[in-house]
Design a protein around this motif. Structure first.
Motif, PDB file in Angstrom:
ATOM      1  N   GLY A 121      -2.024   5.764  -9.393  1.00 37.14           N
ATOM      2  CA  GLY A 121      -2.001   5.101  -8.104  1.00 37.14           C
ATOM      3  C   GLY A 121      -3.303   4.413  -7.750  1.00 37.14           C
ATOM      4  N   TRP A 122      -3.268   3.669  -6.663  1.00 38.13           N
ATOM      5  CA  TRP A 122      -4.425   2.915  -6.206  1.00 38.13           C
ATOM      6  C   TRP A 122      -5.567   3.836  -5.797  1.00 38.13           C
ATOM      7  N   HIS A 123      -6.769   3.510  -6.277  1.00 34.88           N
ATOM      8  CA  HIS A 123      -7.937   4.312  -5.949  1.00 34.88           C
ATOM      9  C   HIS A 123      -9.203   3.531  -6.285  1.00 34.88           C
ATOM     10  N   TYR A 180      -0.943  -1.113   5.616  1.00 38.05           N
ATOM     11  CA  TYR A 180      -1.546  -0.105   4.747  1.00 38.05           C
ATOM     12  C   TYR A 180      -2.701   0.577   5.474  1.00 38.05           C
ATOM     13  N   VAL A 181      -2.948   1.827   5.129  1.00 36.13           N
ATOM     14  CA  VAL A 181      -3.968   2.627   5.788  1.00 36.13           C
ATOM     15  C   VAL A 181      -4.894   3.234   4.745  1.00 36.13           C
ATOM     16  N   LEU A 182      -6.199   3.102   4.934  1.00 34.64           N
ATOM     17  CA  LEU A 182      -7.171   3.751   4.057  1.00 34.64           C
ATOM     18  C   LEU A 182      -7.234   5.246   4.351  1.00 34.64           C
ATOM     19  N   THR A 183      -7.439   6.058   3.322  1.00 35.77           N
ATOM     20  CA  THR A 183      -7.711   7.466   3.550  1.00 35.77           C
ATOM     21  C   THR A 183      -9.099   7.611   4.171  1.00 35.77           C
ATOM     22  N   ALA A 184      -9.378   8.788   4.749  1.00 37.49           N
ATOM     23  CA  ALA A 184     -10.634   8.993   5.468  1.00 37.49           C
ATOM     24  C   ALA A 184     -11.847   8.773   4.575  1.00 37.49           C
ATOM     25  N   ASP A 185     -11.735   9.134   3.296  1.00 38.21           N
ATOM     26  CA  ASP A 185     -12.864   8.970   2.383  1.00 38.21           C
ATOM     27  C   ASP A 185     -12.851   7.625   1.662  1.00 38.21           C
ATOM     28  N   ARG A 186     -11.904   6.757   2.004  1.00 40.80           N
ATOM     29  CA  ARG A 186     -11.768   5.426   1.407  1.00 40.80           C
ATOM     30  C   ARG A 186     -11.483   5.482  -0.087  1.00 40.80           C
ATOM     31  N   GLN A 187     -11.020   6.600  -0.599  1.00 36.42           N
ATOM     32  CA  GLN A 187     -10.746   6.666  -2.034  1.00 36.42           C
ATOM     33  C   GLN A 187      -9.441   5.968  -2.395  1.00 36.42           C
ATOM     34  N   SER A 188      -8.491   5.948  -1.481  1.00 34.07           N
ATOM     35  CA  SER A 188      -7.204   5.322  -1.762  1.00 34.07           C
ATOM     36  C   SER A 188      -6.611   4.824  -0.452  1.00 34.07           C
ATOM     37  N   PHE A 189      -5.411   4.308  -0.518  1.00 37.28           N
ATOM     38  CA  PHE A 189      -4.728   3.824   0.683  1.00 37.28           C
ATOM     39  C   PHE A 189      -3.228   3.949   0.469  1.00 37.28           C
ATOM     40  N   ALA A 192       1.930   3.047   6.030  1.00 36.94           N
ATOM     41  CA  ALA A 192       1.961   3.913   7.201  1.00 36.94           C
ATOM     42  C   ALA A 192       2.944   5.068   7.046  1.00 36.94           C
ATOM     43  N   ASP A 193       4.002   4.878   6.230  1.00 35.16           N
ATOM     44  CA  ASP A 193       4.975   5.954   6.014  1.00 35.16           C
ATOM     45  C   ASP A 193       4.552   6.926   4.916  1.00 35.16           C
ATOM     46  N   GLY A 194       3.352   6.729   4.358  1.00 39.46           N
ATOM     47  CA  GLY A 194       2.841   7.623   3.332  1.00 39.46           C
ATOM     48  C   GLY A 194       3.110   7.183   1.918  1.00 39.46           C
ATOM     49  N   SER A 195       3.981   6.213   1.692  1.00 37.42           N
ATOM     50  CA  SER A 195       4.282   5.737   0.346  1.00 37.42           C
ATOM     51  C   SER A 195       3.157   4.843  -0.158  1.00 37.42           C
ATOM     52  N   ALA A 196       3.042   4.739  -1.475  1.00 38.83           N
ATOM     53  CA  ALA A 196       1.951   3.950  -2.060  1.00 38.83           C
ATOM     54  C   ALA A 196       2.449   3.251  -3.328  1.00 38.83           C
ATOM     55  N   PRO A 197       3.319   2.273  -3.190  1.00 37.32           N
ATOM     56  CA  PRO A 197       3.830   1.564  -4.371  1.00 37.32           C
ATOM     57  C   PRO A 197       2.731   0.761  -5.045  1.00 37.32           C
ATOM     58  N   THR A 220     -14.291  -1.379  -6.782  1.00 33.56           N
ATOM     59  CA  THR A 220     -13.041  -2.116  -6.900  1.00 33.56           C
ATOM     60  C   THR A 220     -11.844  -1.164  -6.956  1.00 33.56           C
ATOM     61  N   TYR A 221     -10.840  -1.428  -6.134  1.00 31.64           N
ATOM     62  CA  TYR A 221      -9.615  -0.629  -6.171  1.00 31.64           C
ATOM     63  C   TYR A 221      -8.769  -1.068  -7.362  1.00 31.64           C
ATOM     64  N   HIS A 222      -8.253  -0.080  -8.070  1.00 30.52           N
ATOM     65  CA  HIS A 222      -7.487  -0.357  -9.283  1.00 30.52           C
ATOM     66  C   HIS A 222      -6.393   0.685  -9.448  1.00 30.52           C
ATOM     67  N   ALA A 223      -5.424   0.364 -10.276  1.00 33.15           N
ATOM     68  CA  ALA A 223      -4.299   1.251 -10.558  1.00 33.15           C
ATOM     69  C   ALA A 223      -3.784   0.910 -11.944  1.00 33.15           C
ATOM     70  N   ALA A 224      -2.808   1.669 -12.422  1.00 30.97           N
ATOM     71  CA  ALA A 224      -2.203   1.395 -13.725  1.00 30.97           C
ATOM     72  C   ALA A 224      -0.692   1.533 -13.609  1.00 30.97           C
TER      73      ALA A 224
END
Length: 291
Positions: A121-123, A180-189, A192-197, A220-224
């Protein structure tokens, strides 16, 4: 069959270049600084790709090929990376990226993903860490040097479980798209419904051949993508940092790191000055209990 260096790689048009030859160092550095990523075509030869594949498979072992594997100190057992660290083109690029002539091996990794494995996932590798650091990753992922210097040894594309990045997301003031919402530590996002496609506005798949280098900046945010196969999917990388940046690791130099430094050729030993190795299981609370 894995793709070859002659495979066509199509880069989506963003209005600026992000695919370069290895000798376009100034342009690579400017694009990573400005947009947070770049692709370097034919950074290494296909003979070295084959050596890297063999080393990644050896690090994983038979069990790792079935269940997946992460080698978090891959350089210690990978002669192919020792050969990479003798490549003056690679070192020249790294010196320019870091703005430093004297470099130290910072950390390295190899990843094996079997056919049918999920995506990642995105991080970002540089969230808002707590102080003092509470994990080994927090200790090492603390500088402004590029965290992504990866070779996707099967090639990278959505169909091959490849990497995807968000251009310009390395900027400290970056915000995710509406909804979309960032997590408190900005590690991921997430939504609003909690899903992260993985599919989201502004994303950019990295389309590369096995001997291309993928670079992305520290934040840089990245995913696979998920990897359908045929497997396994192999990737590896080694990161360097300026030697002037000393890291006081809260763990003693691991025995594997000592053996690596003793066995490595002279050019690698020079780059190992200040190398800390890693103890992936280290946690601040465990260290406090041991005092």
């Amino acid at each position: 069959m894995p793709p070859t260096a002659s495979d066509t790689t199509c880069a989506p048009d963003l209005g600026y270049r992000y695919v370069f030859a290895a000798d376009e160092v100034e342009d690579i550095v400017a694009t990573v600084a400005g947009h947070g990523f770049a692709i370097v075509k034919e950074m290494i030869g296909m003979d070295l790709v084959e050596e890297m594949r063999r080393d990644v498979l050896a690090a994983a072992g038979s069990e790792g090929l079935v269940s997946g594997h992460l080698a978090s100190a891959f350089v210690e057992s990978a002669p192919s990376l020792w050969r990479l660290l003798a490549d003056e083109r690679y070192l020249r690029l790294y010196r320019a990226l870091l703005g430093a002539d004297e470099l130290t091996i910072h950390r390295s990794a190899a990843i094996v993903r079997p056919a049918g494995s999920d995506g990642c996932g995105w991080h970002t590798d540089m969230p808002a860490w707590t102080s003092p650091p509470t994990s080994a990753n927090a200790v090492l992922n603390s500088g402004e040097w590029p965290n992504g210097m990866w070779f996707y040894l099967n090639g990278s594309s959505p169909e091959r479980g490849g990497l995807v990045v968000i251009p310009d997301s390395h900027r400290p003031d970056w915000q995710p798209p509406s909804g979309y919402v960032l997590t408190a530590d900005r590690q991921s996002f997430h939504r609003a419904d909690g899903s992260a496609p993985i599919e989201m506005p502004g994303m950019l798949p990295m389309i590369t051949a096995p001997n291309d280098l993928i670079l992305f900046a520290a934040r840089t945010y990245h995913a696979a993508y998920p990897f359908p196969g045929p497997g396994p999917r192999l990737s590896c990388g080694v990161g360097l940092r300026p030697r002037s940046h000393r890291i006081q690791a809260p763990w003693p130099l691991p025995a594997s790191a000592c053996a690596f430094i003793a066995a490595a050729p002279e050019h690698v030993q020079r780059l190992a000055e200040g190398y800390t190795g890693i103890e992936p299981a280290w946690r601040l609370e465990d260290a406090a209990l041991a005092v």
